[in-house]
Design an enzyme around this catalytic site. Structure first.
Site, PDB file in Angstrom:
ATOM      1  N   CYS A   2       0.966   0.973  -7.603  1.00 43.32           N
ATOM      2  CA  CYS A   2       0.484   2.354  -7.539  1.00 43.32           C
ATOM      3  C   CYS A   2       0.004   2.765  -6.144  1.00 43.32           C
ATOM      4  O   CYS A   2      -0.699   2.012  -5.477  1.00 43.32           O
ATOM      5  CB  CYS A   2      -0.677   2.562  -8.502  1.00 43.32           C
ATOM      6  SG  CYS A   2      -0.278   2.143 -10.177  1.00 43.32           S
ATOM      7  N   ARG A  27       5.653   0.630  -1.860  1.00 43.18           N
ATOM      8  CA  ARG A  27       4.774  -0.206  -2.681  1.00 43.18           C
ATOM      9  C   ARG A  27       5.393  -0.502  -4.051  1.00 43.18           C
ATOM     10  O   ARG A  27       4.937  -1.410  -4.745  1.00 43.18           O
ATOM     11  CB  ARG A  27       3.424   0.507  -2.903  1.00 43.18           C
ATOM     12  CG  ARG A  27       2.663   0.717  -1.614  1.00 43.18           C
ATOM     13  CD  ARG A  27       1.507   1.671  -1.809  1.00 43.18           C
ATOM     14  NE  ARG A  27       0.435   1.094  -2.601  1.00 43.18           N
ATOM     15  CZ  ARG A  27      -0.520   0.311  -2.127  1.00 43.18           C
ATOM     16  NH1 ARG A  27      -0.529   0.002  -0.846  1.00 43.18           N
ATOM     17  NH2 ARG A  27      -1.455  -0.157  -2.902  1.00 43.18           N
ATOM     18  N   TRP A  76       3.067   2.565 -11.053  1.00 43.85           N
ATOM     19  CA  TRP A  76       3.804   1.372 -11.443  1.00 43.85           C
ATOM     20  C   TRP A  76       3.209   0.978 -12.791  1.00 43.85           C
ATOM     21  O   TRP A  76       2.078   0.512 -12.865  1.00 43.85           O
ATOM     22  CB  TRP A  76       3.594   0.267 -10.403  1.00 43.85           C
ATOM     23  CG  TRP A  76       4.444  -0.935 -10.590  1.00 43.85           C
ATOM     24  CD1 TRP A  76       5.769  -1.069 -10.291  1.00 43.85           C
ATOM     25  CD2 TRP A  76       4.010  -2.209 -11.096  1.00 43.85           C
ATOM     26  NE1 TRP A  76       6.190  -2.341 -10.577  1.00 43.85           N
ATOM     27  CE2 TRP A  76       5.132  -3.063 -11.082  1.00 43.85           C
ATOM     28  CE3 TRP A  76       2.796  -2.711 -11.566  1.00 43.85           C
ATOM     29  CZ2 TRP A  76       5.075  -4.379 -11.514  1.00 43.85           C
ATOM     30  CZ3 TRP A  76       2.745  -4.025 -11.995  1.00 43.85           C
ATOM     31  CH2 TRP A  76       3.873  -4.840 -11.962  1.00 43.85           C
ATOM     32  N   ASN A 102      -5.574   3.590  -9.001  1.00 46.13           N
ATOM     33  CA  ASN A 102      -4.809   2.371  -8.734  1.00 46.13           C
ATOM     34  C   ASN A 102      -5.676   1.215  -9.216  1.00 46.13           C
ATOM     35  O   ASN A 102      -6.846   1.127  -8.867  1.00 46.13           O
ATOM     36  CB  ASN A 102      -4.550   2.270  -7.219  1.00 46.13           C
ATOM     37  CG  ASN A 102      -3.861   0.970  -6.822  1.00 46.13           C
ATOM     38  OD1 ASN A 102      -3.421   0.203  -7.665  1.00 46.13           O
ATOM     39  ND2 ASN A 102      -3.775   0.736  -5.528  1.00 46.13           N
ATOM     40  N   GLY A 103      -5.106   0.328 -10.053  1.00 44.65           N
ATOM     41  CA  GLY A 103      -5.877  -0.809 -10.574  1.00 44.65           C
ATOM     42  C   GLY A 103      -5.797  -0.837 -12.092  1.00 44.65           C
ATOM     43  O   GLY A 103      -4.959  -0.160 -12.691  1.00 44.65           O
ATOM     44  N   GLU A 481      12.970 -19.557  -2.109  1.00 38.46           N
ATOM     45  CA  GLU A 481      12.895 -18.200  -1.566  1.00 38.46           C
ATOM     46  C   GLU A 481      14.262 -17.506  -1.663  1.00 38.46           C
ATOM     47  O   GLU A 481      14.342 -16.323  -2.001  1.00 38.46           O
ATOM     48  CB  GLU A 481      12.376 -18.253  -0.120  1.00 38.46           C
ATOM     49  CG  GLU A 481      12.343 -16.939   0.622  1.00 38.46           C
ATOM     50  CD  GLU A 481      11.502 -15.845  -0.048  1.00 38.46           C
ATOM     51  OE1 GLU A 481      10.764 -16.124  -0.999  1.00 38.46           O
ATOM     52  OE2 GLU A 481      11.638 -14.696   0.390  1.00 38.46           O
ATOM     53  N   LYS A 485      15.097 -14.046  -3.672  1.00 43.73           N
ATOM     54  CA  LYS A 485      15.765 -12.877  -3.078  1.00 43.73           C
ATOM     55  C   LYS A 485      16.921 -12.431  -3.962  1.00 43.73           C
ATOM     56  O   LYS A 485      17.130 -11.240  -4.176  1.00 43.73           O
ATOM     57  CB  LYS A 485      16.314 -13.191  -1.680  1.00 43.73           C
ATOM     58  CG  LYS A 485      15.337 -13.366  -0.559  1.00 43.73           C
ATOM     59  CD  LYS A 485      14.459 -12.186  -0.258  1.00 43.73           C
ATOM     60  CE  LYS A 485      13.264 -12.204  -1.116  1.00 43.73           C
ATOM     61  NZ  LYS A 485      11.968 -12.143  -0.651  1.00 43.73           N
ATOM     62  N   GLU A 488      15.500 -10.675  -7.107  1.00 43.80           N
ATOM     63  CA  GLU A 488      14.872  -9.386  -6.804  1.00 43.80           C
ATOM     64  C   GLU A 488      15.919  -8.320  -6.499  1.00 43.80           C
ATOM     65  O   GLU A 488      15.779  -7.178  -6.914  1.00 43.80           O
ATOM     66  CB  GLU A 488      13.961  -9.517  -5.573  1.00 43.80           C
ATOM     67  CG  GLU A 488      12.699 -10.303  -5.834  1.00 43.80           C
ATOM     68  CD  GLU A 488      11.885 -10.502  -4.562  1.00 43.80           C
ATOM     69  OE1 GLU A 488      10.666 -10.345  -4.614  1.00 43.80           O
ATOM     70  OE2 GLU A 488      12.466 -10.828  -3.502  1.00 43.80           O
ATOM     71  N   HIS A 504      18.259 -34.398 -14.149  1.00 42.69           N
ATOM     72  CA  HIS A 504      17.254 -34.559 -15.212  1.00 42.69           C
ATOM     73  C   HIS A 504      17.239 -33.366 -16.164  1.00 42.69           C
ATOM     74  O   HIS A 504      16.198 -33.044 -16.721  1.00 42.69           O
ATOM     75  CB  HIS A 504      15.866 -34.762 -14.600  1.00 42.69           C
ATOM     76  CG  HIS A 504      15.775 -36.024 -13.787  1.00 42.69           C
ATOM     77  ND1 HIS A 504      15.946 -37.278 -14.327  1.00 42.69           N
ATOM     78  CD2 HIS A 504      15.568 -36.216 -12.459  1.00 42.69           C
ATOM     79  CE1 HIS A 504      15.832 -38.188 -13.375  1.00 42.69           C
ATOM     80  NE2 HIS A 504      15.607 -37.569 -12.226  1.00 42.69           N
ATOM     81  N   LYS A 602       5.592  -3.729  -4.065  1.00 43.74           N
ATOM     82  CA  LYS A 602       5.400  -4.436  -2.796  1.00 43.74           C
ATOM     83  C   LYS A 602       4.015  -5.063  -2.720  1.00 43.74           C
ATOM     84  O   LYS A 602       3.846  -6.170  -2.255  1.00 43.74           O
ATOM     85  CB  LYS A 602       5.574  -3.428  -1.654  1.00 43.74           C
ATOM     86  CG  LYS A 602       5.369  -3.989  -0.275  1.00 43.74           C
ATOM     87  CD  LYS A 602       6.624  -4.664   0.185  1.00 43.74           C
ATOM     88  CE  LYS A 602       6.478  -5.406   1.478  1.00 43.74           C
ATOM     89  NZ  LYS A 602       7.453  -6.493   1.564  1.00 43.74           N
TER      90      LYS A 602
END
Ligand code: G6P
Length: 607
Positions: A2, A27, A76, A102-103, A481, A485, A488, A504, A602
């Site tokens: 947010c 964001r 968001w 926001n929160g 990483e 990527k 995402e 395994h 973000k």
């Protein structure tokens, strides 16, 4: 996550608010809305599901006059689905007050029940509507008094900004946990935002609110209570004139940021490494390496966690420092063994990730020494840490991280070398690594010229739905990483494993439709990785190798992506860039919204 943007001044607020929200798009969000008030005491609300552009399209035909105060929000979704009803701003029953938030208000369910008993009716599923209705309930004519009462009842986290229909030049709100900055320009226009960067070019000075602050801007004056100090005395920063949101000739911010990585590395090294004398020299580094720490615990989330995993390899191998790595989402809720001989490193691009911030508070409460590896000076993590190193990556606009990761791992390498020098790292090794680091920026820039070749391989594999990313030791965090990527950006399923772990269990999934990407540079576990490649091939699986140019086993792979061989400590940078480009190109081939992947934010400012 947010974003909040508020304005009060002499200009029409509508375009200012939508443009401000556009600056906060990075964001991550799924809907947006604005609410403005005019001198005739009218509130005007516009909301849209989707992008800020859709909100702007709605505003195009609206002509407003004297709506010179307003608040905006990119949402968001956390409480309630992505609908206009749930979109902020939310209003009181009498439509006098509107708020953006926001929160997460953790006790909103209890508060909602109390309000319902008082006859309040709710139109949305959000915790934010509870806030504005509670404010209305507590209001007795004094906005600040009601706000103080409100903040003593609601449980964090929040950044809140309200407007009041009866006071058309007033913006007021509070901050606890989620970020909020207030800025002002010479024309005495005031702005409130989740991120100071969105105020660049609009204000001449700004202040970052502290937890527990309550503010009120009215008739061109701002008061921050809690500490009862005047804003003017408290002003902190002069905004830089840096222009950050330019795409230049790049089709996406992600590609631009990937291409900036050579320069980012130069920035990280500058002021810390003297390549002429082959020395590391920096006040913060000198202080931290001489404090006698015997262990390290790294705490972070997402991409920053992966940087921490490589940081651990560097610190253990180069500095002989036993190192543990935790995801911050788990750390706070586990049993923490905090001691004075351990250095607690918090890695965060935004410096605002709630899980990392809360974990840091836990460590500090137990008297642990906290050290930030951060990209935003002035961010909450930077402000709370005992000491920090700045990663100099520049603003990352794209939601998922690229250059910030490179800057973080470069910072870890410098930190490990600095510790190594104080401990038992051989000088010849120290010198050889520094010598190679000097060549790294140019090497990355050369590698970027192979982007078209990487695209061809990405095109070929775009139809596949599942991928393994494999690596060992230094290369496992790079595989992790790379896999993140791909998820995402392409929404393809991928899993990262130590190549040694394949046998395994995961090997059961291998067939001709389940390709594996193995990161296999020229170092100690090269032959072990080759065995894993053979295991996959003999079960009909396809393997893409991320390999060094001197690899003599290239024809073992179905396809390969090549980088210039160097040292174990530096090859990881080239491998990272290759996997970023691979994910980027595949997402582009698949037509994904690369800079704003679905469902992601973000800066994750809720736990
Ligand atoms: C979000 C972002 C990731 C990031 C993670 C941690 O999930 O989308 O790119 O790695 O947060 O963020 P931080 O700012 O603490 O590095």
């Amino acid at each position: 996550m947010c974003g909040i943007f508020g304005y009060t001044g002499k200009k029409e607020a509508m375009d200012i608010l939508t443009n401000g929200l556009a600056q906060l798009e990075y964001r991550g969000y799924d809907s947006a809305g604005i609410c403005m008030v005019n001198d005739d005491h009218n509130l005007y609300i516009i909301k849209a599901v989707g992008r800020v552009m859709e909100l702007k399209n709605k505003t195009n035909w609206i002509k407003l006059t004297w709506y010179t105060t307003g608040i905006g929000h990119t949402r968001w979704a956390t409480h309630g689905s992505v609908t206009e009803n749930n979109c902020h701003p939310h209003t009181s029953s009498d439509a006098r007050f509107a708020v953006v938030h926001n929160g997460i208000i953790e006790n909103h369910s209890e508060l909602k029940m109390i309000l319902e008993d008082q006859g309040y009716v709710f139109y949305s599923e959000t915790d934010t509507e509870v806030v504005v209705k509670l404010f209305e309930y507590l209001f007795n004519g004094d906005n600040l008094r009601a706000l103080r009462k409100l903040t003593s009842v609601i449980e964090w986290a929040y950044a809140l900004v309200f407007i009041d229909r009866e006071k058309p030049s007033m913006l007021f709100g509070a901050k606890l946990g989620s970020p909020l900055v207030i800025g002002k320009n010479k024309e005495n226009a005031w702005y409130v935002s989740s991120d100071y960067k969105s105020l660049i070019g609009l204000v001449d000075e700004y202040i970052t609110l502290e937890d527990g602050d309550i503010f009120c801007i009215e008739n061109g004056e701002c008061k921050i209570i809690n500490r009862w100090v005047e804003f003017i005395r408290d002003k902190e920063h002069i905004i830089e004139t840096e222009q950050i949101m330019e795409l230049w000739d790049f089709p996406h911010f992600m590609l631009k940021e990937i291409y900036e990585q050579g320069q980012v590395l130069r920035n990280v090294f500058a002021g810390r490494i003297d390549f002429k004398t082959k020395t590391i020299n920096n006040i913060t580094l000198n202080e931290v390496v001489t404090q006698g720490f015997e262990r390290v615990h790294i705490i972070a989330s997402g991409t920053s966690y992966h940087a921490g995993c490589l940081g651990r390899q560097y610190l253990e191998n180069l500095a002989n420092l036993p190192t543990e790595v935790s995801v911050s989402t788990e750390f706070k809720y586990g049993t923490q063994f905090i001691d004075k001989k351990t250095l607690y490193i918090f890695v965060s691009q935004s410096g605002e990730t709630a899980d990392s911030l809360e974990s840091m508070k836990v460590v500090k409460e137990k008297w642990g020494y906290t050290f930030g590896i951060i990209n935003v000076p002035g961010s909450s993590i930077a402000r709370l840490a005992h000491a920090w190193l700045f990663t100099h990556a520049g603003t990352e606009v794209w939601v998922a991280s690229s250059k910030a990761f490179t800057a973080q791992i470069a910072t870890f390498l410098i930190l490990a070398l600095a510790f190594g020098q104080k401990r038992n790292l051989e000088n010849t090794k120290f010198i050889s690594i520094l010598t190679d680091m000097e060549k790294l920026p140019a090497r990355i820039e050369k590698l970027l010229q192979t982007s078209d070749q990487i695209r061809l391989i990405a095109e070929k594999y775009a139809p596949y739905l599942n991928f393994f990313y494999l690596g060992r030791s230094y290369e496992l965090p790079i595989a992790m990483e790379g896999s993140l990527k791909l998820k995402e950006l392409t929404y393809r399923h991928s899993e990262a494993y130590s190549s040694g772990e394949l046998k395994h269990g995961p090997l059961a999934l291998i067939d001709a439709n389940f390709p594996s990407i193995i990161v296999n540079g020229s170092w100690p576990l090269y032959s072990k990785n080759l065995s894993s490649v053979q295991e996959i091939k003999s079960r009909g699986g396809k393997v893409i190798g991320v390999i060094a140019d001197n690899d003599v086993n290239k024809n073992l792979y179905d396809d390969f992506l090549i980088f210039e061989s160097s040292l174990r400590e530096t090859e990881v940078f080239s491998e990272t860039v290759i996997l970023q480009l691979f994910a980027y190109h595949m997402a582009d081939v698949l037509g994904r919204d690369i800079d704003k992947p679905r469902n992601l934010a973000k800066s994750v400012t809720v736990e």
